[in-house]
Motif scaffolding. Sequence first.
Motif, mmCIF file in Angstrom:
data_model
loop_
_atom_site.group_PDB
_atom_site.id
_atom_site.type_symbol
_atom_site.label_atom_id
_atom_site.label_comp_id
_atom_site.label_asym_id
_atom_site.label_seq_id
_atom_site.Cartn_x
_atom_site.Cartn_y
_atom_site.Cartn_z
ATOM 1 N N ALA A 154 9.842 0.256 -6.812
ATOM 2 C CA ALA A 154 10.173 -1.133 -7.174
ATOM 3 C C ALA A 154 10.818 -1.869 -6.002
ATOM 4 O O ALA A 154 10.543 -3.053 -5.776
ATOM 5 C CB ALA A 154 11.091 -1.157 -8.383
ATOM 6 N N GLY A 155 11.666 -1.160 -5.240
ATOM 7 C CA GLY A 155 12.355 -1.776 -4.110
ATOM 8 C C GLY A 155 11.395 -2.181 -3.001
ATOM 9 O O GLY A 155 11.466 -3.297 -2.475
ATOM 10 N N LEU A 156 10.476 -1.274 -2.633
ATOM 11 C CA LEU A 156 9.477 -1.589 -1.609
ATOM 12 C C LEU A 156 8.625 -2.773 -2.052
ATOM 13 O O LEU A 156 8.292 -3.664 -1.270
ATOM 14 C CB LEU A 156 8.558 -0.380 -1.366
ATOM 15 N N LEU A 157 8.291 -2.788 -3.345
ATOM 16 C CA LEU A 157 7.458 -3.877 -3.855
ATOM 17 C C LEU A 157 8.242 -5.184 -3.922
ATOM 18 O O LEU A 157 7.669 -6.262 -3.764
ATOM 19 C CB LEU A 157 6.868 -3.514 -5.212
ATOM 20 N N PHE A 158 9.570 -5.084 -4.107
ATOM 21 C CA PHE A 158 10.383 -6.300 -4.060
ATOM 22 C C PHE A 158 10.359 -6.883 -2.649
ATOM 23 O O PHE A 158 10.191 -8.091 -2.467
ATOM 24 C CB PHE A 158 11.824 -6.018 -4.496
ATOM 25 N N GLY A 175 0.825 -1.215 0.000
ATOM 26 C CA GLY A 175 0.000 0.000 0.000
ATOM 27 C C GLY A 175 0.852 1.254 0.000
ATOM 28 O O GLY A 175 0.585 2.210 -0.732
ATOM 29 N N ASN A 176 1.920 1.248 0.804
ATOM 30 C CA ASN A 176 2.797 2.414 0.855
ATOM 31 C C ASN A 176 3.554 2.622 -0.455
ATOM 32 O O ASN A 176 3.758 3.761 -0.882
ATOM 33 C CB ASN A 176 3.761 2.294 2.033
ATOM 34 N N ALA A 177 3.958 1.521 -1.086
ATOM 35 C CA ALA A 177 4.639 1.636 -2.383
ATOM 36 C C ALA A 177 3.676 2.192 -3.435
ATOM 37 O O ALA A 177 4.068 2.979 -4.299
ATOM 38 C CB ALA A 177 5.162 0.269 -2.821
#
Length: 246
Positions: free
Chosen positions: A85-89, A61-63
Amino acid sequence: MKPVLHFYVTYFLCLTLGVLCVVFVLYWNTTWRGGFAWDGSAHQFNWHPVMMVTGLVVLYGNAAVLYRIPSTWAKKKQPWKLLHAGLLFLALLLSVLGLCAAFDFHNANHIPNLYSLHSWVGISTTAFFTFQWVLGLTAFLLPCSPITFRKLVKPVHVWMGSIIFVMSVASCLTGINEKLIFISQGKTNATQRYPALPPEYVFANILGVLILAFGLVVLKILLNQRWQRPEEGHNENTRLLAVEHS
Ligand code: HEM
Ligand SMILES: *[C@@H]1O[C@H](CO)[C@@H](O)[C@H](O)[C@H]1NC(C)=O
């Protein structure tokens, strides 16, 4: 209220609810479910809700709302794309580990896999998410990806992004409900069963409501046209300034 102030109040609510969701899911599993281990026991299963809520709801959600923060609009987009992309990774990593926790627990205890509605909705969510992440990386971060391909993928990416988030919240709500019904079935004393609403069940119900509230705030941010990052090449900030003066 000024649009920028309105955004930050909503964003503050989003951050607060996100932290509360993580705190609640951790507290539930340490206080009433016996804490954590990685040994095929019910304690290994406890990682499942914690990692799914932290990864696929709170980090995801934050990403998702990252590009809506007005103070980032005047800056170059590339670092924010990398952070997105990093947060979602991280979210993907946690959800894969969280799934492993559930599957390992089932296999070690000879419980069938993928029989419940929760597991069907959940496995579809993670499958869509994996596909979405790989496609997003290919289209938006690979330097050699053609601009026509990016333009084609973008609306699909934005739409799929919200759909996956809604499915993720639905997975959590069904998962919490299922877990509470399972543990209630093991109790012989009626005062400790779900309908008597002992403290653990009240607490886990509240966790579900917090997840729902977080989901609604994230969707509110995503669906508000005025909070969209102005397109690259257009006059930066014009949209925000325009609404500020309207
Ligand atoms: C995005 C969030 C979630 C996803 C994608 C998800 C996905 C899954 C999947 C695929 C399984 C099947 C594992 C197997 O068959 O071996 C499962 C099992 C389970 N999950 Fe979740 N889950 C999520 C969140 C939660 C939460 C928050 C809880 C709350 C306790 C929960 C409780 C359970 C329970 C009790 C099982 C075992 C019974 C069953 O297979 O339905 N899940 N989950
Ligand atoms: C049932 O549980 C309640 C609360 O935990 C306890 O006070 C009561 O003595 C229990 N009754 C029996 C029959 O074990």
